[in-house]
Design a protein around this motif. Structure first.
Motif, PDB file in Angstrom:
ATOM      1  N   ARG A 254       0.826  -1.196   0.000  1.00 12.25           N
ATOM      2  CA  ARG A 254       0.000   0.000   0.000  1.00 12.25           C
ATOM      3  C   ARG A 254       0.861   1.247   0.000  1.00 12.25           C
ATOM      4  O   ARG A 254       2.009   1.250   0.413  1.00 12.25           O
ATOM      5  CB  ARG A 254      -0.912   0.029   1.233  1.00 12.25           C
TER       6      ARG A 254
ATOM      7  N   THR B 234       1.072   5.628   0.628  1.00  9.45           N
ATOM      8  CA  THR B 234       0.499   6.694   1.444  1.00  9.45           C
ATOM      9  C   THR B 234      -0.446   7.516   0.598  1.00  9.45           C
ATOM     10  O   THR B 234      -0.328   7.587  -0.620  1.00  9.45           O
ATOM     11  CB  THR B 234       1.604   7.618   1.995  1.00  9.45           C
ATOM     12  N   PHE B 235      -1.402   8.134   1.244  1.00  3.33           N
ATOM     13  CA  PHE B 235      -2.411   8.925   0.552  1.00  3.33           C
ATOM     14  C   PHE B 235      -1.779  10.148  -0.105  1.00  3.33           C
ATOM     15  O   PHE B 235      -0.975  10.849   0.505  1.00  3.33           O
ATOM     16  CB  PHE B 235      -3.481   9.365   1.564  1.00  3.33           C
TER      17      PHE B 235
ATOM     18  N   HIS C 180     -11.568   4.131   2.503  1.00  8.08           N
ATOM     19  CA  HIS C 180     -10.162   3.720   2.644  1.00  8.08           C
ATOM     20  C   HIS C 180      -9.286   4.945   2.398  1.00  8.08           C
ATOM     21  O   HIS C 180      -8.982   5.280   1.243  1.00  8.08           O
ATOM     22  CB  HIS C 180      -9.815   2.601   1.668  1.00  8.08           C
ATOM     23  N   GLU C 181      -8.863   5.607   3.440  1.00  8.66           N
ATOM     24  CA  GLU C 181      -8.133   6.862   3.284  1.00  8.66           C
ATOM     25  C   GLU C 181      -6.730   6.660   2.718  1.00  8.66           C
ATOM     26  O   GLU C 181      -6.075   7.621   2.307  1.00  8.66           O
ATOM     27  CB  GLU C 181      -8.046   7.605   4.610  1.00  8.66           C
ATOM     28  N   ASN C 182      -6.268   5.410   2.676  1.00  5.92           N
ATOM     29  CA  ASN C 182      -4.915   5.161   2.156  1.00  5.92           C
ATOM     30  C   ASN C 182      -4.875   5.004   0.632  1.00  5.92           C
ATOM     31  O   ASN C 182      -3.806   4.864   0.055  1.00  5.92           O
ATOM     32  CB  ASN C 182      -4.319   3.897   2.800  1.00  5.92           C
TER      33      ASN C 182
ATOM     34  N   SER D   9      -4.873   5.942  -3.330  1.00  9.27           N
ATOM     35  CA  SER D   9      -4.373   7.067  -4.124  1.00  9.27           C
ATOM     36  C   SER D   9      -5.506   7.579  -5.017  1.00  9.27           C
ATOM     37  O   SER D   9      -5.545   7.337  -6.229  1.00  9.27           O
ATOM     38  CB  SER D   9      -3.171   6.631  -4.969  1.00  9.27           C
TER      39      SER D   9
END
Length: 312
Positions: A5, A7-8, A249-251, A253
């Protein structure tokens, strides 16, 4: 599969790209490289878009333009949507509208767009033991296969093709759960199922794109056509693309996902889709650009009726 995963995205460049993603005219050959760099987009998609080589052609100019990497995870539609539900995907490209609608209604997907289409075909060996060649209705062909207990190999993997197949059996009034030895569930992708059907002299339902990309390597023939070649509309195979909801899902992109949606539904990528061929055969037909867009593409089918029922 373990998916790393990211980062945002919080860069100004990502926000600018997202804000222009819906402006189709902004993605032309003369556009300067985008400001999004050093990021990775995870795309979960069907085996048909991957196996046909389409995504290699579409993703290359996007990656060059934005300086990013597209990590393509090839799965059946059901698995691709589940990966996105788990927060391990940024954008989903699939071909089962009923499953897409569930995904959106549950809050996992936003900003759906129609992308392209081809169709499904029923293929089998040239000797055609059930005698279905040339039948105009797919349901009649499947009913005949069942009555003659001719071998049929199903994807059996909750993919878009499997979902379509189950709907056709239901429309034909055939209870395939008690089909017996003639009905086999492979639990495999389209390429593997076509290979198995070829080896065992069986019938199967295939998307035209994957079949055409493999036709020179197998002995199967199209016995029942889809609408691309004048067959029934019931065998239409539309593809959609959906961003994963960053509120769930804030993670993810999200900015990059919207840039990708803007690109792939824009003039450059739509032309690539139209010109993508195998042995001179067009595999997919673009449908994102229209002077009269279909606004139902953005929401689950039947949502207006659902809203009206709730108000009454």
């Amino acid at each position: 599969m373990s998916i790393q995963r990211r980062t945002f995205l919080a860069t100004l460049g990502g926000s600018v790209a997202a804000s222009t993603a819906g402006c189709l005219g902004s993605f032309t050959d003369d556009t300067a490289e985008g400001a999004i760099t050093g990021e990775e987009l995870t795309l979960t998609t069907t085996t048909s878009t991957y196996d046909t080589g389409l995504l290699d052609e579409v993703n290359a100019p996007f990656q060059d333009r934005f300086g990013v990497t597209v990590d393509t995870v090839s799965q059946g539609t059901g698995a691709a949507l589940q990966t996105a539900r788990n927060g391990d995907s940024d954008v989903v490209m699939v071909h089962a509208r009923s499953l897409e609608d569930e995904f959106i209604s549950e809050g996992y997907g936003v900003n759906r767009r129609d992308l392209m289409f081809n169709d499904f075909v029923i293929v089998g060996s040239a000797d055609d033991p059930a005698g279905i060649a040339g039948m105009e209705a797919a349901t009649d062909a499947l009913e005949t296969i069942a009555e003659t207990e001719s071998m049929f190999i199903s994807r059996g993997d909750n993919s878009g093709t499997h979902t379509k197949e189950l709907g056709l059996w239901d429309a034909a009034g055939v209870e395939i759960s008690s089909g017996g030895e003639w009905y086999l569930e492979a639990g495999q992708g389209m390429g593997e199922v076509l290979t198995q059907a070829d080896q065992q002299g069986a019938y199967t339902l295939a998307d035209r794109g994957t079949y055409l990309s493999m036709r020179s390597d197998i002995g199967l023939e199209i016995l029942v056509e889809g609408p691309v070649e004048g067959g029934p509309e019931a065998l239409m195979n539309p593809y959609g693309i959906v961003a994963v909801n960053p509120a769930v899902h804030e993670n993810v992109s999200y900015d990059l996902a919207m840039a990708y949606i803007g690109f792939i539904t824009g003039p450059v990528a739509q032309e690539i889709i139209e010109e993508h061929t195998v042995n001179g055969e067009q595999l997919f037909f673009p449908e994102s650009l229209s002077e009269n867009p279909n606004f139902d593409q953005y929401v689950p089918e039947g949502w207006r009726n659902e809203e009206n029922d709730a108000d009454e």
